[in-house]
Scaffold this active site. Sequence first.
Site, mmCIF file in Angstrom:
data_model
loop_
_atom_site.group_PDB
_atom_site.id
_atom_site.type_symbol
_atom_site.label_atom_id
_atom_site.label_comp_id
_atom_site.label_asym_id
_atom_site.label_seq_id
_atom_site.Cartn_x
_atom_site.Cartn_y
_atom_site.Cartn_z
ATOM 1 N N HIS A 1 0.878 -1.175 0.000
ATOM 2 C CA HIS A 1 0.000 0.000 0.000
ATOM 3 C C HIS A 1 0.913 1.221 0.000
ATOM 4 C CE1 HIS A 1 -3.892 2.037 1.216
ATOM 5 N NE2 HIS A 1 -2.990 2.997 1.360
ATOM 6 N N HIS B 1 -1.078 3.284 11.856
ATOM 7 C CA HIS B 1 0.034 4.188 11.635
ATOM 8 C C HIS B 1 0.250 5.103 12.835
ATOM 9 C CE1 HIS B 1 1.890 7.388 8.724
ATOM 10 N NE2 HIS B 1 2.807 6.581 9.214
ATOM 11 N N GLU C 1 -2.192 15.237 11.011
ATOM 12 C CA GLU C 1 -3.121 15.149 9.891
ATOM 13 C C GLU C 1 -4.490 15.707 10.267
ATOM 14 O OE1 GLU C 1 -3.236 11.001 8.990
ATOM 15 O OE2 GLU C 1 -1.093 10.877 8.562
ATOM 16 N N TYR D 1 -15.442 7.778 3.010
ATOM 17 C CA TYR D 1 -14.001 7.529 3.058
ATOM 18 C C TYR D 1 -13.780 6.073 3.430
ATOM 19 C CZ TYR D 1 -9.095 8.026 4.410
ATOM 20 O OH TYR D 1 -7.729 7.891 4.513
ATOM 21 N N HIS E 1 -5.649 13.824 13.691
ATOM 22 C CA HIS E 1 -4.743 12.834 14.266
ATOM 23 C C HIS E 1 -3.383 13.506 14.389
ATOM 24 C CE1 HIS E 1 -7.692 9.951 12.187
ATOM 25 N NE2 HIS E 1 -7.982 9.991 13.477
ATOM 26 N N HIS F 1 -3.452 5.819 14.610
ATOM 27 C CA HIS F 1 -4.729 5.908 13.914
ATOM 28 C C HIS F 1 -4.743 4.880 12.791
ATOM 29 C CE1 HIS F 1 -1.886 8.749 12.048
ATOM 30 N NE2 HIS F 1 -2.489 8.477 10.885
#
Length: 440
Positions: free
Chosen positions: A295, A338, A344, A353, A368, A374
């Site tokens: 990813h 992460h 962010e 989303y 975040h 998160h």
Amino acid sequence: MTDYQSGFGNAFESEALPGALPVGRNSPQRCAYGLYAEQLSGSPFTAPRAHNERSWLYRIRPSVAHSGRFTAVATGPGSPTEGVAHWRSAPDDAPPVPIAQMRWNALPIPDETTTFVTGVRTISTGGDVGTRTGFACSVYCITSSMVDSSFYNGDAEMLFVLETGKVRFWTEFGIIDAQPAEIVVIPRGVKLRVEVPDGPARGYLCENYGGSFTLPERGPIGANCLANSRDFLTPVAAYEDRDVPTTLYVKWGGALWQTELDHSPLDVVAWHGNYAPYKYDMRRFSPVGPVLFDHADPSIFTVLTSLSETPGTANVDFVCFPERWMVAEDTFRPPWYHMNVMSEFMGLVHGVYDAKPDGFVPGGFSLHNGMMPHGPDAQAFEAASTATLKPVKQENTLAFMFETRFPQRVTRYAADVVQRQLDYSDCWSGLTKRFDPSRP
């Protein structure tokens, strides 16, 4: 239909009257039509050519004639401009809020009259406006057009993300008509009037205190994809010659000031240069992504970046997540879990989303902060872990992110507003222990 010039960072030129632009001289002894020549510089004079930003404006009155006696804008209860108290700058004096992942529902369109000046609600700030580092992230809710008033931001470049309602930005350089899914960037110091021709409008606003937004380097991606220069649109010259009482609002030093004029300051008849406002339609963003496994990092969705003195570390990045194909095999496709040194601020323009199918709504937003964990909620994790990995198109979605190297301090308004989801962290409560050493 509003006219535009295409390209990013170009040396544009435009005139509303024939011959208003001088030829061969930026500041002739006498300008055509009795105009005044004035330079607007967005960078130091000695900045390298690639980063030197300036435009020459040929106007009915020079800006020095716009500078009367400034007074602080009233913020007390009951004053017509009471709402400006919620428009904050860094460093904000709000008390610390306990660290947490945070999310908010959309702020409602207010019943009372709000213009752009009184309709901004700051959610988070970082850095220091006095040292021209950092940012402020806000939401605007506008129910009424500015009338006989104008504004410029002496502190920051402003990036608007339109979510609901059309907005007309009548700037010194010309008119920008924008709609949801578009962004509009107004450079520091550019005067404008904000109008809502079709009724109330809501969206997001990033004030960038640092270096001007620019296109990111593409690196191995090469010459194409991401945001293409030709899709950025800059207005053509349009001017007002109106001798009417006008209020000029200025944001400077983290405070809002006002002065009274006897004319409209939006009186630029012609201009040329590379320091000008522009708009961009996020639906024209051409994403790239993995086509076998892994990813890719969210940096592949960067539309614009405000560079810092540290290479590869942004003052602010603007990132968008549009419709796209997901095709990687044997790969967890939503954003992975992460912890990140960057912080962010995310918003949703429309649709769903993929990492937060519930609770993250259009007009809503989340924060975040740096080194706060998160990732997908329990529902998204389960769906992504068991899905058949065939090519799937993410449709009906447009999200964005302001990512910054600075920790984001939450304002008093954002901490206390009823739209804050105090149970947001419960979305991860279903992530139970799955470990079984007997089952490889």
